[in-house]
Motif scaffolding. Sequence first.
Motif, mmCIF file in Angstrom:
data_model
loop_
_atom_site.group_PDB
_atom_site.id
_atom_site.type_symbol
_atom_site.label_atom_id
_atom_site.label_comp_id
_atom_site.label_asym_id
_atom_site.label_seq_id
_atom_site.Cartn_x
_atom_site.Cartn_y
_atom_site.Cartn_z
ATOM 1 N N PRO A 19 34.811 46.493 32.240
ATOM 2 C CA PRO A 19 35.620 47.661 32.627
ATOM 3 C C PRO A 19 35.331 48.896 31.774
ATOM 4 O O PRO A 19 35.240 50.010 32.286
ATOM 5 C CB PRO A 19 37.065 47.181 32.437
ATOM 6 C CG PRO A 19 36.976 45.692 32.559
ATOM 7 C CD PRO A 19 35.649 45.316 31.970
ATOM 8 N N GLU A 42 36.576 47.959 41.053
ATOM 9 C CA GLU A 42 37.708 47.741 41.957
ATOM 10 C C GLU A 42 37.864 46.270 42.302
ATOM 11 O O GLU A 42 38.976 45.733 42.283
ATOM 12 C CB GLU A 42 37.532 48.549 43.241
ATOM 13 C CG GLU A 42 37.826 50.020 43.099
ATOM 14 C CD GLU A 42 37.620 50.771 44.402
ATOM 15 O OE1 GLU A 42 37.871 50.194 45.486
ATOM 16 O OE2 GLU A 42 37.195 51.935 44.335
ATOM 17 N N GLN A 86 39.109 44.349 39.279
ATOM 18 C CA GLN A 86 40.506 44.690 38.992
ATOM 19 C C GLN A 86 41.457 44.063 40.009
ATOM 20 O O GLN A 86 42.545 43.621 39.664
ATOM 21 C CB GLN A 86 40.676 46.209 38.987
ATOM 22 C CG GLN A 86 42.058 46.662 38.582
ATOM 23 C CD GLN A 86 42.177 48.173 38.548
ATOM 24 O OE1 GLN A 86 41.388 48.897 39.134
ATOM 25 N NE2 GLN A 86 43.183 48.655 37.845
ATOM 26 N N THR A 120 38.291 37.815 37.078
ATOM 27 C CA THR A 120 38.269 38.267 35.689
ATOM 28 C C THR A 120 38.455 37.083 34.749
ATOM 29 O O THR A 120 37.706 36.928 33.771
ATOM 30 C CB THR A 120 39.386 39.312 35.439
ATOM 31 O OG1 THR A 120 39.188 40.408 36.326
ATOM 32 C CG2 THR A 120 39.379 39.806 34.007
#
Length: 190
Positions: free
Chosen positions: A92, A37, A40, A46
Amino acid sequence: MKNNRELAKKYAAALLALAKETGTLEEVEQELAQIGEIVQQNPELTDFLRNQLISREAKKEVVERIFMQHLNPMVMRFLGVVIDRGRIALLPDIIDVYLELSHVERNIAEAQVRLAVDLTDEEETRLIRELTELTGKEIYLEKTIDPSILGGMIVTIGDRRIDGSLKRQLHEMKTTLLSEKHGIEVTNAI
């Protein structure tokens, strides 16, 4: 990519084996879901982790600062290994596969339920009980409100789908009424 999924499966299976050995399957599952979470919701993180110009040590330092207080040391070491091996882009997929494997191990199935309106607590309890009896697994509901189905619900568990929506029932009724074999002709005559 299939190769990435297969590689993610190897990492997830290794972590699952360690979690089983230490009795922390559920704890690791919750922590990985939390990591997923956070990653994301923060595209900058990221991008930072995937940037090949940034050293692995710098990446591990940032990950430690973000997660050290919240994660099991085994999960922290696992993240370090993933970074050291240059596989952070797979995180992921690793998380998804781990969650799937952990659910299988713990005999859990996730039921995705689309509803026109939300269930009462009593209706939700009854639905969980009925789905548990149907599958033989502990059920977690993931509910989505979708007024376009008009009423009823659509339940998806793995590759099984149960469509009890009013929209589907009305479509079937229309198809039946308009089919040639029933010989119904619609005219403006009285």
